[in-house]
Write an enzyme that holds these catalytic residues in place. Structure first.
Site, PDB file in Angstrom:
ATOM      1  N   HIS A   1      -4.991 -59.721 -73.542  1.00 31.76           N
ATOM      2  CA  HIS A   1      -6.457 -60.078 -73.976  1.00 31.76           C
ATOM      3  C   HIS A   1      -7.361 -59.396 -72.565  1.00 31.76           C
ATOM      4  CE1 HIS A   1      -6.411 -64.278 -72.136  1.00 31.76           C
ATOM      5  NE2 HIS A   1      -7.054 -63.518 -71.370  1.00 31.76           N
TER       6      HIS A   1
ATOM      7  N   ASP B   1     -17.446 -63.401 -70.305  1.00 29.86           N
ATOM      8  CA  ASP B   1     -17.184 -64.543 -71.235  1.00 29.86           C
ATOM      9  C   ASP B   1     -17.416 -65.945 -70.516  1.00 29.86           C
ATOM     10  OD1 ASP B   1     -15.158 -64.526 -69.158  1.00 29.86           O
ATOM     11  OD2 ASP B   1     -13.682 -63.934 -70.636  1.00 29.86           O
TER      12      ASP B   1
ATOM     13  N   ASN C   1      -1.174 -61.843 -72.658  1.00 33.81           N
ATOM     14  CA  ASN C   1      -1.026 -61.204 -74.006  1.00 33.81           C
ATOM     15  C   ASN C   1      -1.779 -59.982 -74.424  1.00 33.81           C
ATOM     16  OD1 ASN C   1      -3.555 -62.357 -74.070  1.00 33.81           O
ATOM     17  ND2 ASN C   1      -3.193 -63.989 -75.767  1.00 33.81           N
TER      18      ASN C   1
ATOM     19  N   GLU D   1      -8.641 -62.143 -78.055  1.00 31.42           N
ATOM     20  CA  GLU D   1      -7.295 -62.499 -78.214  1.00 31.42           C
ATOM     21  C   GLU D   1      -6.789 -61.307 -78.998  1.00 31.42           C
ATOM     22  OE1 GLU D   1      -6.062 -64.289 -76.083  1.00 31.42           O
ATOM     23  OE2 GLU D   1      -6.542 -66.409 -76.397  1.00 31.42           O
TER      24      GLU D   1
HETATM   25  C1  GLP Z   1      -8.973 -65.254 -68.376  1.00 29.19           C
HETATM   26  C2  GLP Z   1     -10.288 -64.449 -68.369  1.00 29.19           C
HETATM   27  C3  GLP Z   1     -10.076 -63.092 -68.505  1.00 29.19           C
HETATM   28  C4  GLP Z   1      -8.945 -62.586 -67.349  1.00 29.19           C
HETATM   29  C5  GLP Z   1      -7.630 -63.094 -67.768  1.00 29.19           C
HETATM   30  C6  GLP Z   1      -6.648 -63.015 -66.676  1.00 29.19           C
HETATM   31  O1  GLP Z   1      -8.658 -66.284 -69.435  1.00 29.19           O
HETATM   32  N1  GLP Z   1     -11.149 -64.636 -69.761  1.00 29.19           N
HETATM   33  O2  GLP Z   1     -11.280 -62.224 -68.272  1.00 29.19           O
HETATM   34  O3  GLP Z   1      -8.999 -61.467 -67.304  1.00 29.19           O
HETATM   35  O4  GLP Z   1      -7.874 -64.451 -68.497  1.00 29.19           O
HETATM   36  O5  GLP Z   1      -6.545 -63.898 -66.042  1.00 29.19           O
HETATM   37  P1  GLP Z   1      -6.123 -64.127 -64.532  1.00 29.19           P
HETATM   38  O6  GLP Z   1      -6.721 -62.822 -63.647  1.00 29.19           O
HETATM   39  O7  GLP Z   1      -6.276 -65.421 -63.948  1.00 29.19           O
HETATM   40  O8  GLP Z   1      -4.483 -63.757 -64.579  1.00 29.19           O
END
Ligand code: GLP
Length: 255
Positions: A137, A66, A135, A142
């Site tokens: 995702h 992404d 959440n 989302e």
């Molecule tokens: C982000 C990314 C995801 C990631 C998630 C968790 O916003 N787009 O790919 O897995 O949220 O983030 P983190 O690993 O910093 O908790």
């Protein structure tokens, strides 16, 4: 789905690095990379193995999950930049073969379609690394994302913007829109490997692994995939009802 419970973040990183190491040494060429803080222990371990154990990514290409829309080019929090500084600049993958969605395109909708087509043409991804949002995702899909969705422009929840504000100078700096691989796109990879650490992920992990298959928890789409490895630390495993069985199954793997 295999669920592996490790003691801490570093141990999770080693276990996930093992999956990538085995795949790359046995010929995997298309890697799916993730950003966020969860994969950092994996990248640290892969960089160490590259430096000390001859693990080479020279034949590999990589695709990001992404990208934010509308950040200034070269912004330190753009995922194109983050993946270079955290991982790819430190190994021997060809930088031209590390690709992500173009969040700077004049027409980001067309850019999303192009990225999806590129993944179809050059894929499938052999091993896809995933984190998970609180959440549920994955990528930036989302809650409410179609389980069959493809790469597209979408809108972040305020919760995700708040969660990611720690990487920026406050929430106002966090973009509202992103391009993300869809859940259907992600599911096209041959092997999905999700890493989650910390108690704040426990509920999302339990919903993804043991909850109903539902767009309300996008990561529950993993339950439909034929080859999934979920690697969590004790804190992120805290809400798993079947944790004892996952440990037992790991100790008694069929040979
Ligand atoms: C982000 C990314 C995801 C990631 C998630 C968790 O916003 N787009 O790919 O897995 O949220 O983030 P983190 O690993 O910093 O908790």
């Amino acid at each position: 789905m295999e669920v592996i419970i490790e003691s801490d973040d570093a141990a999770c990183g080693v276990t996930v690095a093992d999956v990538f190491d085995r795949a790359v040494r046995s010929g995997a060429r298309v890697l799916g990379l993730a950003t966020g803080s969860s994969p950092l222990s994996v990248y640290r371990e892969l960089i160490r193995r590259h430096r000390e154990e001859g693990l080479s990514f020279a034949a590999a290409q990589a695709f990001l999950l992404d990208e934010y829309v509308g950040l200034p080019k070269g912004h330190p929090q753009s995922y194109a930049h983050v993946i270079r500084t955290e991982f790819t600049d430190h190994v021997d993958v060809d930088p031209a073969r590390v690709q992500g969605p173009d969040g700077w395109a004049d027409d980001v909708f067309a850019a999303a379609d192009r990225y999806d087509a590129m993944l179809r043409d050059e894929g499938p991804v052999d091993v896809q690394l995933l984190g998970i949002g609180v959440n549920g995702h994955i990528g930036f899909n989302e809650p409410g994302s179609s389980l069959g969705s493809r790469t597209r422009v979408t809108t972040l929840t305020e919760q995700t913007r708040r969660d990611n504000a720690r990487f920026f100078d406050g929430i106002d700096e966090v973009p509202r829109h992103v391009i993300t691989q869809g859940l259907g796109t992600i599911s096209s990879a041959r092997h999905l490997v999700l890493i989650a650490t910390g108690g704040h992920k426990a509920e999302a992990v339990a919903a993804a692994v043991e909850g109903p298959l539902t767009a309300s928890c996008p990561a529950s789409v993993l339950q439909l995939h034929p080859h999934v490895t979920v690697v969590v630390d004790e804190a992120a495993a805290a809400r798993l009802t079947n944790a004892d069985f996952y440990r037992y199954a790991r100790e008694n793997r069929p040979r």
